[in-house]
Design a protein around this motif. Structure first.
Motif, PDB file in Angstrom:
ATOM      1  N   VAL A 119       0.956  -1.219   0.119  1.00  0.00           N
ATOM      2  CA  VAL A 119      -0.136   0.101   0.151  1.00  0.00           C
ATOM      3  C   VAL A 119       0.796   1.351  -0.126  1.00  0.00           C
ATOM      4  O   VAL A 119       2.047   1.285   0.688  1.00  0.00           O
ATOM      5  CB  VAL A 119      -0.717  -0.046   1.309  1.00  0.00           C
ATOM      6  N   GLY A 120       0.578   2.278  -0.872  1.00  0.00           N
ATOM      7  CA  GLY A 120       1.332   3.622  -0.820  1.00  0.00           C
ATOM      8  C   GLY A 120       2.304   3.343  -1.961  1.00  0.00           C
ATOM      9  O   GLY A 120       2.898   4.468  -2.382  1.00  0.00           O
ATOM     10  N   THR A 139       3.299   2.648  -6.159  1.00  0.00           N
ATOM     11  CA  THR A 139       2.815   2.408  -7.282  1.00  0.00           C
ATOM     12  C   THR A 139       3.183   1.131  -7.885  1.00  0.00           C
ATOM     13  O   THR A 139       4.565   0.666  -8.360  1.00  0.00           O
ATOM     14  CB  THR A 139       2.944   3.414  -8.251  1.00  0.00           C
ATOM     15  N   CYS A 167      -8.680  10.319  -8.630  1.00  0.00           N
ATOM     16  CA  CYS A 167      -8.521  10.539  -7.171  1.00  0.00           C
ATOM     17  C   CYS A 167      -8.527   9.035  -6.500  1.00  0.00           C
ATOM     18  O   CYS A 167      -9.153   7.992  -7.187  1.00  0.00           O
ATOM     19  CB  CYS A 167      -9.420  11.049  -6.274  1.00  0.00           C
ATOM     20  N   SER A 168      -7.891   8.854  -5.512  1.00  0.00           N
ATOM     21  CA  SER A 168      -8.015   7.426  -4.826  1.00  0.00           C
ATOM     22  C   SER A 168      -9.389   7.219  -4.749  1.00  0.00           C
ATOM     23  O   SER A 168     -10.060   8.089  -3.904  1.00  0.00           O
ATOM     24  CB  SER A 168      -7.121   7.458  -3.450  1.00  0.00           C
ATOM     25  N   GLY A 169      -9.807   5.929  -4.673  1.00  0.00           N
ATOM     26  CA  GLY A 169     -10.998   5.397  -4.426  1.00  0.00           C
ATOM     27  C   GLY A 169     -12.164   6.066  -5.597  1.00  0.00           C
ATOM     28  O   GLY A 169     -13.698   5.628  -5.358  1.00  0.00           O
ATOM     29  N   CYS A 170     -11.867   6.658  -6.510  1.00  0.00           N
ATOM     30  CA  CYS A 170     -12.749   7.035  -7.673  1.00  0.00           C
ATOM     31  C   CYS A 170     -13.295   5.633  -8.456  1.00  0.00           C
ATOM     32  O   CYS A 170     -12.394   4.750  -8.614  1.00  0.00           O
ATOM     33  CB  CYS A 170     -11.829   8.053  -8.657  1.00  0.00           C
ATOM     34  N   THR A 216     -14.080  11.790  -3.111  1.00  0.00           N
ATOM     35  CA  THR A 216     -13.208  13.188  -2.821  1.00  0.00           C
ATOM     36  C   THR A 216     -14.290  14.507  -2.717  1.00  0.00           C
ATOM     37  O   THR A 216     -14.177  14.892  -1.719  1.00  0.00           O
ATOM     38  CB  THR A 216     -12.509  13.259  -4.117  1.00  0.00           C
TER      39      THR A 216
END
Lengths: 386, 284
Positions: free
Chosen positions: B4-5, B7, B29-32, B215
């Motif tokens: 995690v974190g 790429t 964005c993260s979670g999009c 977001t």
């Protein structure tokens, strides 16, 4: 592709001549929205384009029509749209997309009296700066040609299409209601007498092709691969690098902006189109463009009959403005009278700038509805002639 | 294996095959939820055997478009804000032989481009349009959209949204599109199958996807940054057409209907009709 050119002599309006010029230039896509005094072009295209296998659409609004035209050109068809004052205001929204992505197409503006809706059926000349500076964001050149007659509406429309391919940009035909609605002789020549520039195509494989030549900003006659030709093109509204990918980098913005300006300004020699009459011994010059050049020429003749040494000058290309040619006029005469159909002074402002103080420049304006009368202009010449 | 974190350098095989590697990672964005929808689109393209040579991606402006544009290995045409359907019309009429996969958002399609949208449906333009509906303006920072629910607090409705949202699918049905459907981003299989069906249907295929925007929609409307909370909200506010039959009008208020609304492959559109019309009127 069938040429669809119909050689012969016709008694038609300038607006109809634009349509015939477009078809002769190879235009195979038209999208428009009805607006006076330009609708005769749309109507002619609706009748003629299907005959030559082209696409003619009446869109839901001015925005859709200019965007569809730009897209059809990306799709490989030469394309035209047309409008007048209020519609041109809307079309400017889409113009930036064409400019930025270097898409060849032609926009005709049949000027009418403004501002706002103004007088829909009557002439004006108020869009001179609108078409040059109306697309927000700056950082671009504009090419615009202006006809004074039905014949020139035909000839210059072909010229506009050719320049749009040579310079890879939208090109304006800046006409007006006088020319658009004047019914007079149009001679359509045989097809082999017409000079038509075809779209330039890449000669290198896709991996070697540079879609946007940002490192050679002055290059013209540059290929535009269309969709479906295997070049994987990228068109977008954002500042782009040479591949078309969005960039926020200052150096990319700088290069793209320079490309959009310099491709025109570094090739001004290919863009000179002006008319002079009786300038050899002139001490006074009258300058006008488009339909208002007609009474101006008549007024110059009247002044000559009265013994005044008056000449006539007309920018046929109005953008980029023919600075060098206007300066030559200014160096020759004491006074310049600029006749145009607006009160604010548009052409006269450019003439004053290009004259660099070599002659005194006077604005003779009218709000439009009627073109100037020759007598009005000749009276003004007599008043100012020293 | 990435943790995690970090790429990951490993790309999904569909990304390897169809997207431009130099354009990865994309800017979502993260979670999009947009990446999940693109996954469905690529799978549908792959299963139908469309190729970069015969298929163009078209976009408008907004999250839906900024994240997907210039990523397809074939041709990419990204329009001004709202003008996607106008651009698609010019492209398709110029190249009726090519497939056009069009991406738009709820602001692009429902607000600034609303007129082009209904007229593209009226013309039944033969393209596939995917509406990414996150219920808010994401790219510009959480402003109210024409799809935001009543009461939604956003950056431009600090006291709550007082306007009713559009039902984009009902508009598409009324205006004449051949194929109209709505799915949640979590309906992966149904969405993929629906995309395949839409691409194969002559005329306009309009497929709306409800997706999570943690977001902005999460932050301002739901007061959460957790994508799972937004997905749960979508689940709680949507109901299949079959389930809907058993519910009262009151129970259905504020709920999105999920499923296929219309499939009328017999309805012709402008592309076919123009080609027919040319057979009669072309002279040269």
């Amino acid at each position: 592709m069938p040429s669809g050119v119909i050689p012969g002599k016709y008694f038609v309006q300038g607006d109809e001549a634009i349509a015939e010029g477009a078809i002769a230039a190879g235009c195979r896509f038209f999208a428009g929205y009805p607006i006076t005094p330009s609708s005769e072009t749309s109507e002619t295209m609706a009748r003629r384009l299907p005959e030559v296998g082209g696409v003619c659409l009446q869109m839901e609004d001015e925005l859709a029509s200019i965007h569809a035209v730009g897209a059809a050109s990306v799709g490989g068809l030469k394309a035209l749209t047309i409008s007048s004052g209020p519609g041109i205001s809307l079309k400017l929204e889409g113009l930036g997309w064409g400019i930025k992505n270097e898409i060849p197409y032609v926009v005709a503006d049949v000027q009418r009296a403004g501002p706002s809706n103004g007088v829909a059926t009557r002439v004006g000349q108020g869009d001179f700066y609108t078409i040059r500076y109306g697309s927000a964001g700056g950082n671009h050149s504009i090419i615009a040609l202006s006809p004074k007659s039905t014949q020139e509406a035909f000839d210059l429309t072909i010229d506009c299409f050719n320049l749009s391919e040579i310079f890879r940009c939208p090109v304006f035909l800046l006409t007006d209601e006088t020319v658009g609605h004047t019914r007079e002789l149009l001679v359509i020549p045989e097809e082999d007498e017409l000079k038509v520039v075809k779209r330039f195509k890449p000669t290198v494989p896709p991996e070697k092709f540079v879609m946007y030549p940002l490192d050679t900003p002055g290059v013209i006659n540059y290929p535009f691969p269309n969709i479906g030709e295997g070049y994987g093109i990228c068109v977008s509204p954002y500042t782009h690098n040479s591949k078309g990918y969005a960039s926020t980098a200052q150096d990319i913005q700088e290069k793209m902006a320079r490309r959009l300006v310099l491709k025109v300004t570094e090739n001004l020699d290919k863009l000179v189109r002006v008319e002079s009459q009786k300038m050899e011994d002139a001490e006074f010059a009258v300058i006008a463009y488009g339909g208002n050049a007609r009474p101006a020429v008549a007024a110059v003749d009247m002044a000559r009959e009265q013994g005044m040494k008056v000449g006539f000058f007309r920018p046929i290309i109005v953008w980029p403005f023919p600075d060098a040619e206007v300066l030559k006029v200014a160096e020759k005469v004491k006074n310049i009278l600029v006749c145009e159909l607006n009160i604010d002074g548009q052409l006269s402002r450019e003439v004053a700038r290009a004259s660099k103080g070599k002659a005194e420049v006077f604005h003779f304006g009218s709000g439009g509805v009627e073109p100037h009368l020759p007598a009005q202009i000749s009276n003004e010449i007599r008043r100012l002639y020293k | 294996m990435s943790t995690v974190g970090e790429t990951s350098n490993v790309l999904h095989p569909l990304v390897e095959k169809y997207l431009r590697k130099e354009r990865m990672p994309h800017m979502a964005c993260s979670g999009c939820g947009i990446g999940q929808v693109v996954h469905s689109v690529l799978l549908a393209i792959d299963e139908l055997g469309l190729t970069p040579k015969d298929t163009v991606w078209v976009q408008g402006v907004g999250c839906s478009s900024r994240i997907t544009y210039s990523t397809w290995v074939g041709d990419n045409v990204d329009a001004h804000h709202g003008r996607m359907f106008a651009v698609a019309t010019g492209l398709k009429m110029a190249r009726p032989d090519m497939n056009f996969i069009c991406f738009t958002g709820d602001g692009d399609c429902g607000a600034i481009g609303g007129n082009h949208f209904i007229h593209a449906c009226r013309r039944n333009l033969d393209v596939t349009a995917i509406l990414f509906n996150n219920g808010i303006y994401g790219m510009t920072g959480g402003q109210v959209a024409p799809t935001s629910p009543v009461g939604a607090v956003t950056t431009t409705t600090p006291y709550g949204n007082i306007e009713d949202p559009f039902d984009m699918c009902q508009m598409a049905v009324a205006a004449g599109a051949s194929y109209v459907a709505r799915w949640r981003v979590t309906d992966f299989k149904a969405l993929t199958n629906s995309l395949k069906k839409g691409i194969q249907t002559k005329g306009l295929a309009f497929i709306e996807v409800l997706l999570q925007c943690p977001t902005n929609f999460g932050r301002y409307v739901l007061k959460t940054s957790n994508p799972q909370d937004v997905l749960k909200w979508i689940k709680d506010h949507s109901v299949s057409q079959k389930e809907a039959e058993k519910l009262s009008k009151e129970e259905l208020a504020g709920k999105y209907l999920i499923g296929e609304f219309v499939h009328r492959p017999e309805r012709t559109g402008i592309v076919e009709r123009y080609q027919e019309f040319l057979k009669t009127y072309q002279k040269y």
